[in-house]
Write a protein that holds these residues in place. Structure first.
Motif, PDB file in Angstrom:
ATOM      1  N   ARG A  35       0.828  -1.206   0.000  1.00  0.00           N
ATOM      2  CA  ARG A  35       0.000   0.000   0.000  1.00  0.00           C
ATOM      3  C   ARG A  35       0.867   1.263   0.000  1.00  0.00           C
ATOM      4  O   ARG A  35       0.616   2.205  -0.754  1.00  0.00           O
ATOM      5  CB  ARG A  35      -0.930  -0.035   1.222  1.00  0.00           C
ATOM      6  CG  ARG A  35      -2.076   0.899   1.145  1.00  0.00           C
ATOM      7  CD  ARG A  35      -3.149   0.642   2.210  1.00  0.00           C
ATOM      8  NE  ARG A  35      -2.604   0.417   3.543  1.00  0.00           N
ATOM      9  CZ  ARG A  35      -2.716  -0.733   4.213  1.00  0.00           C
ATOM     10  NH1 ARG A  35      -3.324  -1.768   3.659  1.00  0.00           N
ATOM     11  NH2 ARG A  35      -2.220  -0.856   5.428  1.00  0.00           N
ATOM     12  N   VAL A  36       1.912   1.271   0.817  1.00  0.00           N
ATOM     13  CA  VAL A  36       2.785   2.438   0.908  1.00  0.00           C
ATOM     14  C   VAL A  36       3.556   2.635  -0.401  1.00  0.00           C
ATOM     15  O   VAL A  36       3.658   3.750  -0.916  1.00  0.00           O
ATOM     16  CB  VAL A  36       3.737   2.313   2.117  1.00  0.00           C
ATOM     17  CG1 VAL A  36       4.795   3.403   2.098  1.00  0.00           C
ATOM     18  CG2 VAL A  36       2.941   2.349   3.419  1.00  0.00           C
ATOM     19  N   VAL A  37       4.090   1.562  -0.950  1.00  0.00           N
ATOM     20  CA  VAL A  37       4.846   1.654  -2.211  1.00  0.00           C
ATOM     21  C   VAL A  37       3.933   2.117  -3.347  1.00  0.00           C
ATOM     22  O   VAL A  37       4.331   2.940  -4.176  1.00  0.00           O
ATOM     23  CB  VAL A  37       5.537   0.315  -2.537  1.00  0.00           C
ATOM     24  CG1 VAL A  37       6.077   0.303  -3.962  1.00  0.00           C
ATOM     25  CG2 VAL A  37       6.655   0.043  -1.536  1.00  0.00           C
ATOM     26  N   SER A  38       2.709   1.632  -3.360  1.00  0.00           N
ATOM     27  CA  SER A  38       1.761   2.055  -4.390  1.00  0.00           C
ATOM     28  C   SER A  38       1.503   3.564  -4.311  1.00  0.00           C
ATOM     29  O   SER A  38       1.478   4.254  -5.339  1.00  0.00           O
ATOM     30  CB  SER A  38       0.451   1.285  -4.219  1.00  0.00           C
ATOM     31  OG  SER A  38      -0.509   1.735  -5.129  1.00  0.00           O
ATOM     32  N   GLN A  39       1.348   4.070  -3.107  1.00  0.00           N
ATOM     33  CA  GLN A  39       1.139   5.511  -2.939  1.00  0.00           C
ATOM     34  C   GLN A  39       2.378   6.294  -3.343  1.00  0.00           C
ATOM     35  O   GLN A  39       2.279   7.356  -3.971  1.00  0.00           O
ATOM     36  CB  GLN A  39       0.740   5.841  -1.494  1.00  0.00           C
ATOM     37  CG  GLN A  39       0.387   7.292  -1.302  1.00  0.00           C
ATOM     38  CD  GLN A  39      -0.795   7.720  -2.163  1.00  0.00           C
ATOM     39  OE1 GLN A  39      -1.845   7.080  -2.159  1.00  0.00           O
ATOM     40  NE2 GLN A  39      -0.627   8.797  -2.921  1.00  0.00           N
TER      41      GLN A  39
END
Length: 70
Positions: A35-39
């Motif tokens: 989720r963090v990498v996607s953001q």
């Protein structure tokens, strides 16, 4: 106040924050990391579009390339 103060561009600040996040994501649950990498991908794409300095754009592109393997 000092005569000279350290100044950073927005790109430099964001890339430092990305490095910080990538370090703590090494021990984070996979779902959180994804989720963090996607953001970060979305944020870096926006940053690349708003950065006009060619050297800064290269740094942002290099950071995006680092995220491809994650």
């Amino acid at each position: 106040l000092p005569l000279v103060a350290a100044r950073y561009t927005e790109a430099e600040l964001q890339l430092a924050l990305l490095d910080r996040d990538l370090r703590w994501l090494e021990s984070a649950p996979r779902a959180v990391a994804e989720r963090v990498v996607s953001q970060w991908r979305l944020d870096l794409i926006d940053l690349e579009g708003s950065t006009f300095d060619p050297a800064q754009r290269r740094l942002v592109r290099a950071a995006l390339a680092r995220l491809v393997d994650l």
